[in-house]
Motif scaffolding. Structure first.
Motif, PDB file in Angstrom:
ATOM      1  N   ALA A   1       0.825  -1.214   0.000  1.00 55.98           N
ATOM      2  CA  ALA A   1       0.000   0.000   0.000  1.00 55.98           C
ATOM      3  C   ALA A   1       0.858   1.262   0.000  1.00 55.98           C
TER       4      ALA A   1
ATOM      5  N   LYS B   1      -6.259  -4.367  -4.976  1.00 55.44           N
ATOM      6  CA  LYS B   1      -6.255  -3.034  -4.352  1.00 55.44           C
ATOM      7  C   LYS B   1      -5.796  -1.955  -5.331  1.00 55.44           C
TER       8      LYS B   1
ATOM      9  N   TYR C   1      -2.908  -0.697  -5.929  1.00 52.75           N
ATOM     10  CA  TYR C   1      -2.009   0.280  -5.311  1.00 52.75           C
ATOM     11  C   TYR C   1      -1.074   0.870  -6.358  1.00 52.75           C
TER      12      TYR C   1
END
Ligand SMILES: *Cc1c(COP(=O)(O)O)cnc(C)c1O
Length: 233
Positions: A150, A193, A195
């Motif tokens: 992240a 995600k 990222y």
């Protein structure tokens, strides 16, 4: 060290076994890269493996990497660092290998980013995950790997390309399959995600004793030592 002719035979045999494992898993052989883990083997053995079709080598120790680079041992192939990287050795690795598989802490990420920036290059890395939760091994916990992924947008001189794992020693056939499955699931979770500065194209897992299971669970790169170079002293 085994005779060079045997190295050549082993390369062909292992590549065929990797291809077969991919096909059995309903995957394309060209989607699984074969890395020859060259530790403890000399330049002649590395060259024999490359001559027989190896296009990717992996070294464990920074000193051995430097020695073999000085001998031009990897000519014709790409080289990766697959062994644990101490911070005081990082400077000798950045920019000299195509991929560092064994990034296992935030301080190391920060240092590698700084070193790569200093050289004006972008270093590709994998995060190493201690998927068996073994206290004897380095590697991030899965949740730490997620957290670091992240943050990768903060490290523009690095490029996170995926994950690597060394599961527990394979005791019985198939015993590591669940660890490989957990690694695949983690890479899918991280990928979802989206990222910054993260792709999950590379899943580096599987060694001589368990590569077929790793491929069945989604490995895109297997690291093979003894099946190519024979048992290590
Ligand atoms: C030595 C090593 C391998 C290869 O192990 P074999 O069991 O000999 O195939 C793979 N990955 C890493 C990180 C290694 O140190």
């Amino acid at each position: 060290m085994i005779p060079l002719e045997q190295v050549r035979d082993n390369v062909r045999r292992v590549r065929a076994a990797v291809d077969e494992a991919a096909l059995r898993a309903g995957r394309r052989p060209e989607d699984v890269r074969l890395l020859a883990a060259t530790k403890t083997n000399d330049a002649a053995h590395v060259r024999a493996a490359i001559g027989a079709g190896i296009s990717l080598c992996g070294e464990n120790r920074v000193q051995e990497l430097a020695d073999k680079l000085a001998q031009n041992a990897y000519a014709g192939a790409e080289v990766h660092l697959i062994g644990h990287l101490q911070k005081n050795k990082a400077r000798q690795v950045v920019g000299r290998v195509g991929l560092i598989h064994s990034v296992d802490s935030r301080p190391l990420v920060q240092l590698l980013d700084r070193l790569a920036a200093g050289q004006g290059l972008r270093q590709k890395i994998l995060l190493e995950v201690n998927i068996g939760g073994e206290s004897s091994k380095s590697g991030l916990r899965p949740e730490e790997a997620m957290e670091l992924s992240a943050e990768m947008g903060n490290y523009p001189s690095l490029q996170l390309c995926g994950l690597m794992a060394i599961p527990p020693v394979c005791e019985t056939n198939g015993s590591n399959r669940r660890f490989f499955a957990k690694m695949y699931a983690l890479s899918v979770d991280i990928s979802a995600k989206k990222y910054d500065n993260v792709s999950m194209n590379c899943l580096s897992m599987g060694m001589s004793g368990d590569f077929a299971d790793a491929i069945a669970e989604g490995a895109t790169l297997v690291r093979i030592g003894s099946a190519i170079f024979g048992p290590r002293a």
